[in-house]
Design a protein around this motif. Sequence first.
Motif, PDB file in Angstrom:
ATOM      1  N   ASN A  17     -14.635  -7.885 -27.180  1.00  0.00           N
ATOM      2  CA  ASN A  17     -14.964  -9.129 -26.639  1.00  0.00           C
ATOM      3  C   ASN A  17     -14.394 -10.348 -27.344  1.00  0.00           C
ATOM      4  O   ASN A  17     -14.121 -11.166 -26.583  1.00  0.00           O
ATOM      5  N   ASN A  18     -14.153 -10.277 -28.703  1.00  0.00           N
ATOM      6  CA  ASN A  18     -13.377 -11.562 -29.237  1.00  0.00           C
ATOM      7  C   ASN A  18     -12.072 -11.679 -28.848  1.00  0.00           C
ATOM      8  O   ASN A  18     -11.799 -12.692 -28.675  1.00  0.00           O
ATOM      9  N   TYR A  19     -11.427 -10.705 -28.634  1.00  0.00           N
ATOM     10  CA  TYR A  19     -10.178 -10.505 -27.858  1.00  0.00           C
ATOM     11  C   TYR A  19     -10.046 -11.028 -26.667  1.00  0.00           C
ATOM     12  O   TYR A  19      -9.230 -11.972 -26.271  1.00  0.00           O
ATOM     13  N   LYS A  20     -11.160 -10.949 -25.893  1.00  0.00           N
ATOM     14  CA  LYS A  20     -11.243 -11.378 -24.460  1.00  0.00           C
ATOM     15  C   LYS A  20     -11.435 -13.025 -24.692  1.00  0.00           C
ATOM     16  O   LYS A  20     -10.846 -13.751 -23.869  1.00  0.00           O
ATOM     17  N   VAL A  21     -12.216 -13.166 -25.297  1.00  0.00           N
ATOM     18  CA  VAL A  21     -12.609 -14.639 -25.438  1.00  0.00           C
ATOM     19  C   VAL A  21     -11.350 -15.354 -26.015  1.00  0.00           C
ATOM     20  O   VAL A  21     -11.017 -16.391 -25.531  1.00  0.00           O
ATOM     21  N   GLU A  22     -10.642 -15.005 -27.185  1.00  0.00           N
ATOM     22  CA  GLU A  22      -9.503 -15.569 -27.566  1.00  0.00           C
ATOM     23  C   GLU A  22      -8.371 -15.823 -26.502  1.00  0.00           C
ATOM     24  O   GLU A  22      -7.735 -16.796 -26.199  1.00  0.00           O
ATOM     25  N   LEU A  23      -8.105 -14.618 -25.719  1.00  0.00           N
ATOM     26  CA  LEU A  23      -7.161 -14.582 -24.916  1.00  0.00           C
ATOM     27  C   LEU A  23      -7.247 -15.735 -23.588  1.00  0.00           C
ATOM     28  O   LEU A  23      -6.460 -16.291 -23.087  1.00  0.00           O
ATOM     29  N   ASN A  24      -8.453 -15.789 -23.522  1.00  0.00           N
ATOM     30  CA  ASN A  24      -9.004 -16.529 -22.450  1.00  0.00           C
ATOM     31  C   ASN A  24      -8.823 -18.116 -22.753  1.00  0.00           C
ATOM     32  O   ASN A  24      -8.308 -18.825 -21.846  1.00  0.00           O
ATOM     33  N   SER A  25      -9.165 -18.351 -23.701  1.00  0.00           N
ATOM     34  CA  SER A  25      -9.108 -19.704 -24.268  1.00  0.00           C
ATOM     35  C   SER A  25      -7.644 -20.161 -24.449  1.00  0.00           C
ATOM     36  O   SER A  25      -7.147 -21.090 -23.954  1.00  0.00           O
ATOM     37  N   ILE A  26      -6.640 -19.107 -24.814  1.00  0.00           N
ATOM     38  CA  ILE A  26      -5.173 -19.541 -24.788  1.00  0.00           C
ATOM     39  C   ILE A  26      -4.908 -19.972 -23.408  1.00  0.00           C
ATOM     40  O   ILE A  26      -3.896 -20.679 -23.370  1.00  0.00           O
ATOM     41  N   ALA A  27      -5.143 -18.850 -22.796  1.00  0.00           N
ATOM     42  CA  ALA A  27      -4.610 -19.034 -21.273  1.00  0.00           C
ATOM     43  C   ALA A  27      -4.994 -20.409 -20.557  1.00  0.00           C
ATOM     44  O   ALA A  27      -4.303 -21.158 -20.019  1.00  0.00           O
ATOM     45  N   LYS A  28      -6.359 -20.748 -20.860  1.00  0.00           N
ATOM     46  CA  LYS A  28      -6.834 -22.188 -20.329  1.00  0.00           C
ATOM     47  C   LYS A  28      -5.947 -23.191 -20.894  1.00  0.00           C
ATOM     48  O   LYS A  28      -5.495 -24.049 -20.122  1.00  0.00           O
TER      49      LYS A  28
END
Length: 151
Positions: free
Chosen positions: A47-58
Motif C-alpha cells: 500500500n505504501n508503494y502504491k501511494v508513493e508511485l501515485n504521488s510521483i506520477a501526479k
Amino acid sequence: MQKSYIFKITPQTNVRSTQGDRIYFRIPRERLRPPGLKRLLRLERYNNYKVELNSIAKQLRFTHPEQGGHLIFYIPVPKTWKKYKKEEMHMKLHQSKPDWDNLAKAWGDSLMTEDKGIADIRVTKKWVNQESGWIEFIMDTPSISSKDNLM
C-alpha cells in the motif's frame, strides 16, 4: 441492504447482527502471530508503494496511454550475491520472482482506479547492480491502430 462493521476484538463487545450484515474483526497487531504479522507487513509495504508511485506520477503529470508503452522494472541484485555475480548480472534480464505480471498489476493499481482501458503494454524486468531499483516508462508508437489514437 447490507451493513458493514469493523470491530476490534475486545471481551466487552456485544453485537447483534441480522441476516445480510457483514462483520469484520480486526485483530490488534500485538496479538498477531508471526505469519499473520508477516502478511500484514507485506500488505502495508504494498500500500505504501502504491501511494508513493501515485504521488510521483501526479508530480510528473503522467497519464497512462491506452497503448504503446514499454514498462521497465530495474530490480537491485541481492546483497548476498558475490561481487563478480553482481557485476555479471548488471542490466541482464531478471528471470525470478517477482513475476512480470504482478509488477505490471501493481503499476496499474497504483496509477489507475480501473486499468481496463489499457490495451497494449510491454513489460521488461532487468537486474541492476545498485542499492535501489527504479521504474522506467517509455512512450512507444502504438503498435495497433485505434480509432481513438491518431497514427
